[in-house]
Enzyme design. Structure first.
Site, PDB file in Angstrom:
ATOM      1  N   SER A 163       3.641  12.166  -3.945  1.00  0.00           N
ATOM      2  CA  SER A 163       4.588  11.586  -3.006  1.00  0.00           C
ATOM      3  C   SER A 163       3.871  11.377  -1.685  1.00  0.00           C
ATOM      4  O   SER A 163       3.125  12.255  -1.242  1.00  0.00           O
ATOM      5  CB  SER A 163       5.742  12.571  -2.831  1.00  0.00           C
ATOM      6  OG  SER A 163       6.649  12.084  -1.880  1.00  0.00           O
ATOM      7  N   HIS A 220       5.909   4.284   1.861  1.00  0.00           N
ATOM      8  CA  HIS A 220       6.332   5.454   1.100  1.00  0.00           C
ATOM      9  C   HIS A 220       6.113   5.167  -0.368  1.00  0.00           C
ATOM     10  O   HIS A 220       6.348   4.048  -0.831  1.00  0.00           O
ATOM     11  CB  HIS A 220       7.816   5.741   1.354  1.00  0.00           C
ATOM     12  CG  HIS A 220       8.447   6.578   0.276  1.00  0.00           C
ATOM     13  ND1 HIS A 220       9.307   6.052  -0.664  1.00  0.00           N
ATOM     14  CD2 HIS A 220       8.318   7.891  -0.011  1.00  0.00           C
ATOM     15  CE1 HIS A 220       9.698   7.019  -1.481  1.00  0.00           C
ATOM     16  NE2 HIS A 220       9.117   8.139  -1.112  1.00  0.00           N
ATOM     17  N   ASN A 241       6.125   7.269  -4.479  1.00  0.00           N
ATOM     18  CA  ASN A 241       6.351   8.483  -5.249  1.00  0.00           C
ATOM     19  C   ASN A 241       6.197   8.114  -6.714  1.00  0.00           C
ATOM     20  O   ASN A 241       6.782   7.139  -7.167  1.00  0.00           O
ATOM     21  CB  ASN A 241       7.783   8.967  -4.944  1.00  0.00           C
ATOM     22  CG  ASN A 241       8.162  10.198  -5.736  1.00  0.00           C
ATOM     23  OD1 ASN A 241       8.459  10.109  -6.912  1.00  0.00           O
ATOM     24  ND2 ASN A 241       8.138  11.322  -5.067  1.00  0.00           N
ATOM     25  N   ARG A 279       6.272  10.091 -10.459  1.00  0.00           N
ATOM     26  CA  ARG A 279       6.510  11.423 -11.025  1.00  0.00           C
ATOM     27  C   ARG A 279       6.917  11.330 -12.483  1.00  0.00           C
ATOM     28  O   ARG A 279       7.319  10.282 -12.983  1.00  0.00           O
ATOM     29  CB  ARG A 279       7.612  12.141 -10.243  1.00  0.00           C
ATOM     30  CG  ARG A 279       8.947  11.425 -10.292  1.00  0.00           C
ATOM     31  CD  ARG A 279      10.024  12.096  -9.441  1.00  0.00           C
ATOM     32  NE  ARG A 279      11.255  11.325  -9.487  1.00  0.00           N
ATOM     33  CZ  ARG A 279      11.547  10.272  -8.724  1.00  0.00           C
ATOM     34  NH1 ARG A 279      10.683   9.866  -7.817  1.00  0.00           N
ATOM     35  NH2 ARG A 279      12.682   9.619  -8.863  1.00  0.00           N
ATOM     36  N   ARG A 293       8.765  24.717  -0.866  1.00  0.00           N
ATOM     37  CA  ARG A 293       7.903  24.696   0.313  1.00  0.00           C
ATOM     38  C   ARG A 293       8.403  23.621   1.282  1.00  0.00           C
ATOM     39  O   ARG A 293       8.076  22.436   1.156  1.00  0.00           O
ATOM     40  CB  ARG A 293       6.451  24.425  -0.102  1.00  0.00           C
ATOM     41  CG  ARG A 293       5.489  24.653   1.057  1.00  0.00           C
ATOM     42  CD  ARG A 293       4.036  24.659   0.613  1.00  0.00           C
ATOM     43  NE  ARG A 293       3.189  25.050   1.727  1.00  0.00           N
ATOM     44  CZ  ARG A 293       2.727  24.208   2.644  1.00  0.00           C
ATOM     45  NH1 ARG A 293       3.047  22.929   2.597  1.00  0.00           N
ATOM     46  NH2 ARG A 293       1.953  24.649   3.636  1.00  0.00           N
TER      47      ARG A 293
END
Lengths: 323, 323
Positions: free
Chosen positions: A110, A124, A126, A128, A283
């Protein structure tokens, strides 16, 4: 097909992409030292690498993260996934009375890049994979890909917007034979990255797919790679074109104002951020790395008609078919 | 008691408080012109006055808003209210199969003040009444008060924190005879204004009550006034003490960083903001007036041990009983 082998293959793509993208950024950045934080979940069920540039001479803030976590399937995660799955999904096979016997595996990269020069856009992306597995047996119940990439200019250059979309479209046609998926996922992108409370898009789009499979893992991976490298190459090309554009205080102010909007989307609407904030012991600094270094909220500010600032707002209120 | 008369009495308090508070701010501000935006809902079901200072010589941004809306009771609003009501609430009388025959009446004042000098704290307060009425008959089903006020220093002065809490406590004792409500609502404040994803409080507390009634409307109003004017007077006293404290770039940077946290709370957790963003055709600029003019997010920043910056973070991680 050996599911675990596929996990390693996807993981290798994700790591490679992170490395390549982060290195690309240092063809522009010459002041900030790269920050590389490797982390491991305390319960041992996940690890990741957060790569950050902050307070540079070229980037205000940039983060390229990979993470790989395996967490027990919860009612909340199940419902969220189920709500989005296409008919025929294997999720129907799941024993609802015994969710605890399944794991959710999530692995991805990401990135969010916020340059200093207001004429260089924010990007941006991402990429996955999510997998549901029976913990004891390791049996794969279901797996799919998700991701996409999108561009958020502060000032709009039509040729950049076209280049960005054209390259993604071409990459998708290369893998799937036509632009059907590009059309569909461009539309989903325009519908998703929206500050609904303002009826205003975050940026000028790209592609977004939250639940995606092609006929094989290999084909799906090819698709992910196609979009990922189209994003990387287009972004580098755009930065090269815009990096020397002079700017003034008003341009910087507009940049900070638009970054306020960016923060609004990420904190109010973004599903990835929500998923992260809902994950126990997640996190936080890696999740909120997406927030800009500086943001600004001016009460009831609307740019003057006829300005470049007003022009981009117009496009954000009504998405454009760039190619 | 005539419920409609009570509405006018509460409304007069709210208008008066807005006026007095906004005037107080101009005993400090000498550059910015007051912005006063009166608004009316397009469907005629509400109006308000948004009073703002922006880019001043003393205040970065300050907003003191009143609003008065009457919207149909929806399933969402009902569930949210029901979840918080004490046992014995009249909400049980509501005909669940015919929610559409009820109205939600909400009237209140809300303020957030962000000074420029990092040694002057941010303050937030909200005093409101919510009423559920049968639309046709005007019959009052239930009503209650909500609100509170709380302080968010960028740098901590223990004497200011004590003064602020002492004055609220004294005002509550004046109305109710003891400090039971102060203790309870101080605790609720400490539990509510928390960036749960960081396990860190937004500020150093105050009082917070989301569902509150005393034996009569008059007594309840007295309580609201007591807290409201304690807040106003304490805040003015604190500004007077801190307004000439010199500050440097590091202090300003810390201020912007803390304001990033403030924006996080308001966009992720604040129920008032959520309620606003969920209200159809709400006036977004009035709702998001609470956001600071400038905010900053630094990746994984932790102040050095032994500094004033680290000291306040310590207090935010573990609430203090100031009086």
């Amino acid at each position: 097909m050996d599911p675990n082998q596929n996990e390693d293959v996807f993981s290798a793509f994700v790591d490679e992409y992170q490395k390549t993208f982060f290195e690309m950024l240092f063809r522009f950045e010459s002041k900030a030292e790269p920050i590389k934080d490797a982390w491991t979940r305390e319960d041992g069920r996940g690890h990741g690498l957060t790569c950050v540039i902050q307070d540079g001479n070229f980037f205000e803030k940039a983060g390229v993260n990979v993470s790989r976590i395996i967490i027990p399937l919860s009612q909340g995660i199940y419902q969220q996934m189920k709500g989005r799955r296409v008919p025929g999904s294997n999720l129907d096979q799941i024993d609802m009375n015994n969710l605890a016997k399944y794991d959710t595996y999530a692995n991805g990269v990401s990135l969010v890049i916020h340059p200093i020069n207001p004429f260089c856009p924010t990007v941006h992306a991402n990429f996955r994979t999510i997998r549901i597995k029976e913990r004891e047996t390791g049996k794969l119940i279901d797996s799919w890909f998700g991701g996409g990439s999108d561009l958020t200019p502060i000032y709009l250059f039509d040729e950049d917007a076209k280049l960005y979309h054209q390259n993604i479209r071409d990459a998708i046609v290369d893998v799937t034979g036509d632009d059907k998926f590009y059309r569909q996922y461009k539309k989903e992108c325009d519908e998703y990255f929206v500050n609904h409370h303002r009826k205003e898009a975050r940026g000028i789009g790209g592609v977004f797919y939250d639940d995606f499979n092609l006929e094989s893992f290999e084909k799906g991976l090819q698709f992910q790679k196609g979009v990922a490298y189209a994003n990387l190459n287009s972004y580098e090309a755009i930065l090269n074109k815009r990096k020397d554009t002079p700017y003034n205080d008003q341009n910087v102010r507009w940049r900070s104002f638009r970054r306020g909007r960016y923060a609004e989307f990420n904190l109010i609407h973004d599903r990835g951020t929500k998923f992260g904030l809902m994950t126990p012991d997640a996190r936080i600094e890696s999740i909120l790395m997406s927030l800009p270094l500086t943001a600004r909220w001016e009460y009831n500010y609307h740019p003057e008609e006829g300005t470049e600032e007003a022009r981009i707002v117009g496009v954000l209120l009504k998405p454009v078919e760039w190619v």
